[in-house]
Design a protein around this motif. Sequence first.
Motif, PDB file in Angstrom:
ATOM      1  N   ASP A 129      43.552  47.193   5.967  1.00 37.40           N
ATOM      2  CA  ASP A 129      42.839  46.461   7.026  1.00 37.40           C
ATOM      3  C   ASP A 129      43.063  47.177   8.343  1.00 37.40           C
ATOM      4  OD1 ASP A 129      41.793  44.437   8.814  1.00 37.40           O
ATOM      5  OD2 ASP A 129      42.099  42.997   7.184  1.00 37.40           O
ATOM      6  N   ASP A 130      42.026  47.335   9.145  1.00 36.00           N
ATOM      7  CA  ASP A 130      42.165  48.018  10.438  1.00 36.00           C
ATOM      8  C   ASP A 130      42.506  47.053  11.563  1.00 36.00           C
ATOM      9  OD1 ASP A 130      39.684  46.796  10.396  1.00 36.00           O
ATOM     10  OD2 ASP A 130      38.670  48.389  11.524  1.00 36.00           O
ATOM     11  N   GLU A 131      42.680  45.767  11.245  1.00 35.22           N
ATOM     12  CA  GLU A 131      43.072  44.778  12.241  1.00 35.22           C
ATOM     13  C   GLU A 131      44.542  44.415  12.029  1.00 35.22           C
ATOM     14  OE1 GLU A 131      40.520  41.420  11.992  1.00 35.22           O
ATOM     15  OE2 GLU A 131      38.670  42.593  12.172  1.00 35.22           O
ATOM     16  N   PRO A 132      45.434  44.764  12.961  1.00 33.74           N
ATOM     17  CA  PRO A 132      46.870  44.502  12.791  1.00 33.74           C
ATOM     18  C   PRO A 132      47.208  43.034  12.540  1.00 33.74           C
ATOM     19  CG  PRO A 132      46.504  46.028  14.602  1.00 33.74           C
ATOM     20  CD  PRO A 132      45.163  45.532  14.193  1.00 33.74           C
ATOM     21  N   MET A 133      46.546  42.114  13.220  1.00 33.45           N
ATOM     22  CA  MET A 133      46.859  40.695  13.040  1.00 33.45           C
ATOM     23  C   MET A 133      46.512  40.233  11.622  1.00 33.45           C
ATOM     24  SD  MET A 133      45.812  38.885  16.661  1.00 33.45           S
ATOM     25  CE  MET A 133      46.226  37.273  15.978  1.00 33.45           C
ATOM     26  N   ALA A 134      45.368  40.686  11.117  1.00 35.82           N
ATOM     27  CA  ALA A 134      44.957  40.323   9.759  1.00 35.82           C
ATOM     28  C   ALA A 134      45.909  40.935   8.737  1.00 35.82           C
ATOM     29  CB  ALA A 134      43.531  40.788   9.498  1.00 35.82           C
ATOM     30  N   MET A 135      46.318  42.173   8.987  1.00 32.69           N
ATOM     31  CA  MET A 135      47.261  42.840   8.085  1.00 32.69           C
ATOM     32  C   MET A 135      48.596  42.105   8.042  1.00 32.69           C
ATOM     33  SD  MET A 135      48.696  46.751   8.217  1.00 32.69           S
ATOM     34  CE  MET A 135      47.096  47.504   7.920  1.00 32.69           C
ATOM     35  N   ASN A 136      49.081  41.699   9.213  1.00 33.27           N
ATOM     36  CA  ASN A 136      50.370  41.002   9.275  1.00 33.27           C
ATOM     37  C   ASN A 136      50.311  39.645   8.577  1.00 33.27           C
ATOM     38  OD1 ASN A 136      51.491  43.101  10.715  1.00 33.27           O
ATOM     39  ND2 ASN A 136      51.101  42.177  12.729  1.00 33.27           N
ATOM     40  N   LYS A 168      52.572  49.386   0.349  1.00 34.95           N
ATOM     41  CA  LYS A 168      52.128  50.096   1.560  1.00 34.95           C
ATOM     42  C   LYS A 168      51.105  49.260   2.314  1.00 34.95           C
ATOM     43  CE  LYS A 168      50.443  54.628   3.130  1.00 34.95           C
ATOM     44  NZ  LYS A 168      51.609  54.841   4.028  1.00 34.95           N
ATOM     45  N   LYS A 169      51.083  49.460   3.636  1.00 35.17           N
ATOM     46  CA  LYS A 169      50.026  48.906   4.483  1.00 35.17           C
ATOM     47  C   LYS A 169      49.214  50.080   5.026  1.00 35.17           C
ATOM     48  CE  LYS A 169      52.949  46.850   7.182  1.00 35.17           C
ATOM     49  NZ  LYS A 169      53.446  46.076   8.352  1.00 35.17           N
ATOM     50  N   CYS A 170      47.906  49.997   4.886  1.00 32.62           N
ATOM     51  CA  CYS A 170      47.026  51.086   5.307  1.00 32.62           C
ATOM     52  C   CYS A 170      46.040  50.568   6.346  1.00 32.62           C
ATOM     53  CB  CYS A 170      46.259  51.654   4.116  1.00 32.62           C
ATOM     54  SG  CYS A 170      47.317  52.296   2.806  1.00 32.62           S
ATOM     55  N   SER A 171      45.895  51.309   7.426  1.00 28.56           N
ATOM     56  CA  SER A 171      44.978  50.891   8.484  1.00 28.56           C
ATOM     57  C   SER A 171      43.570  51.441   8.302  1.00 28.56           C
ATOM     58  CB  SER A 171      45.531  51.319   9.847  1.00 28.56           C
ATOM     59  OG  SER A 171      45.721  52.724   9.884  1.00 28.56           O
ATOM     60  N   SER A 172      43.367  52.211   7.228  1.00 33.17           N
ATOM     61  CA  SER A 172      42.025  52.718   6.936  1.00 33.17           C
ATOM     62  C   SER A 172      41.850  52.876   5.431  1.00 33.17           C
ATOM     63  CB  SER A 172      41.783  54.067   7.625  1.00 33.17           C
ATOM     64  OG  SER A 172      42.501  55.095   6.967  1.00 33.17           O
ATOM     65  N   ALA A 173      40.601  52.863   5.012  1.00 32.89           N
ATOM     66  CA  ALA A 173      40.300  53.045   3.589  1.00 32.89           C
ATOM     67  C   ALA A 173      40.602  54.481   3.157  1.00 32.89           C
ATOM     68  CB  ALA A 173      38.833  52.707   3.320  1.00 32.89           C
ATOM     69  N   VAL A 174      40.469  55.427   4.067  1.00 31.08           N
ATOM     70  CA  VAL A 174      40.766  56.827   3.751  1.00 31.08           C
ATOM     71  C   VAL A 174      42.246  56.979   3.418  1.00 31.08           C
ATOM     72  CG1 VAL A 174      40.816  59.180   4.661  1.00 31.08           C
ATOM     73  CG2 VAL A 174      38.878  57.683   5.190  1.00 31.08           C
ATOM     74  N   GLU A 175      43.096  56.359   4.212  1.00 35.00           N
ATOM     75  CA  GLU A 175      44.540  56.387   3.954  1.00 35.00           C
ATOM     76  C   GLU A 175      44.861  55.726   2.621  1.00 35.00           C
ATOM     77  OE1 GLU A 175      48.730  54.824   6.032  1.00 35.00           O
ATOM     78  OE2 GLU A 175      46.782  54.218   6.859  1.00 35.00           O
ATOM     79  N   ASP A 207      34.644  55.024   9.094  1.00 37.21           N
ATOM     80  CA  ASP A 207      34.678  56.201   8.227  1.00 37.21           C
ATOM     81  C   ASP A 207      34.354  55.872   6.768  1.00 37.21           C
ATOM     82  OD1 ASP A 207      35.388  57.839  10.386  1.00 37.21           O
ATOM     83  OD2 ASP A 207      37.517  57.400  10.109  1.00 37.21           O
ATOM     84  N   LEU A 208      35.128  54.974   6.183  1.00 34.40           N
ATOM     85  CA  LEU A 208      34.907  54.590   4.783  1.00 34.40           C
ATOM     86  C   LEU A 208      35.089  53.083   4.677  1.00 34.40           C
ATOM     87  CD1 LEU A 208      34.490  55.796   1.869  1.00 34.40           C
ATOM     88  CD2 LEU A 208      36.982  55.683   1.644  1.00 34.40           C
ATOM     89  N   THR A 209      34.072  52.372   4.201  1.00 40.05           N
ATOM     90  CA  THR A 209      34.176  50.920   4.128  1.00 40.05           C
ATOM     91  C   THR A 209      34.987  50.501   2.906  1.00 40.05           C
ATOM     92  OG1 THR A 209      32.204  50.561   2.754  1.00 40.05           O
ATOM     93  CG2 THR A 209      31.873  50.749   5.153  1.00 40.05           C
ATOM     94  N   GLY A 210      35.453  49.265   2.922  1.00 34.95           N
ATOM     95  CA  GLY A 210      36.174  48.753   1.775  1.00 34.95           C
ATOM     96  C   GLY A 210      35.320  48.708   0.520  1.00 34.95           C
ATOM     97  N   MET A 211      34.028  48.436   0.695  1.00 34.07           N
ATOM     98  CA  MET A 211      33.131  48.400  -0.449  1.00 34.07           C
ATOM     99  C   MET A 211      32.994  49.789  -1.069  1.00 34.07           C
ATOM    100  SD  MET A 211      31.610  45.958  -2.029  1.00 34.07           S
ATOM    101  CE  MET A 211      31.449  44.697  -0.748  1.00 34.07           C
ATOM    102  N   GLU A 212      32.893  50.803  -0.209  1.00 31.89           N
ATOM    103  CA  GLU A 212      32.806  52.178  -0.707  1.00 31.89           C
ATOM    104  C   GLU A 212      34.095  52.591  -1.401  1.00 31.89           C
ATOM    105  OE1 GLU A 212      29.717  53.984   2.674  1.00 31.89           O
ATOM    106  OE2 GLU A 212      31.887  53.925   3.052  1.00 31.89           O
TER     107      GLU A 212
END
Length: 245
Positions: free
Chosen positions: A12-19, A35-42, A63-68
């Motif tokens: 998730d690229d939103e820190p609050m949602a990730m937390n 692991k926590k990833c802030s992007s789909a590429v990671e 860059d890369l959506t979750g659906m992709e």
Amino acid sequence: MATISLSCIIVDDEPMAMNLVEGYVKKTPFLELKKKCSSAVEALDYVNHHKVDLLFLDIQMPDLTGMELSRMLPKNSKVIFTTAFDEYALEGFKVSALDYLLKPFDYAEFLSAVNKALDYFVNRKKDDSQLIETNEKEFIFVKSEYKQVKIKLSEVLYFEGLKDYVKIWLKGLERPILTLMSLKSLQEELPKKDFLRVHRSYIVALNNIDVVERSQILINDLRITVSEQYKPQFLEYIQKNSLGR
């Protein structure tokens, strides 16, 4: 009570949602956060190098959506989508997502989704176990003299490799059955608990070993020397099945 542990990552690229999701994961005994990833590429880089059972995956990311990303995952990795946009729900289920959580969601909704995931993996483990049992072979067919000959594995004494051919020595037969194949390809088809390669030229039926004397095996009056390459595995088998010293 959960009998397995599910490895998971949060994407998730939103820190609050990730937390928020991280807090829910830590409250759930059968989830193991890797692991926590802030992007789909990671996340894609991580799952390509590590085993991940479950991804909590946001959809709208740069860059890369979750659906992709969901379409690029290994077949054994499953997804629970976490998103603020309900218009992706149908598409989410088309890519075999286990569930679809619409933000903001509470722990009860989260727990319902991960319990679905747990049920999925428990049932898959049962199916895999049944498949292994079903696949225990009792016989094989080999081509010999333009015929397909059925070989009962319980009657095999040993297989002997001879260049591009294999001799199959059976109980009660004075002559072997000759088939055109490599010993290596044959080895891959045999039940590992019943057969062991002990030499470049021999695979033996473990149940039909009569005597083990130092580095030699006696089967039906034939002495087969266990070569250095295969000795560790053979000695491990002997130790596991030996009584006393």
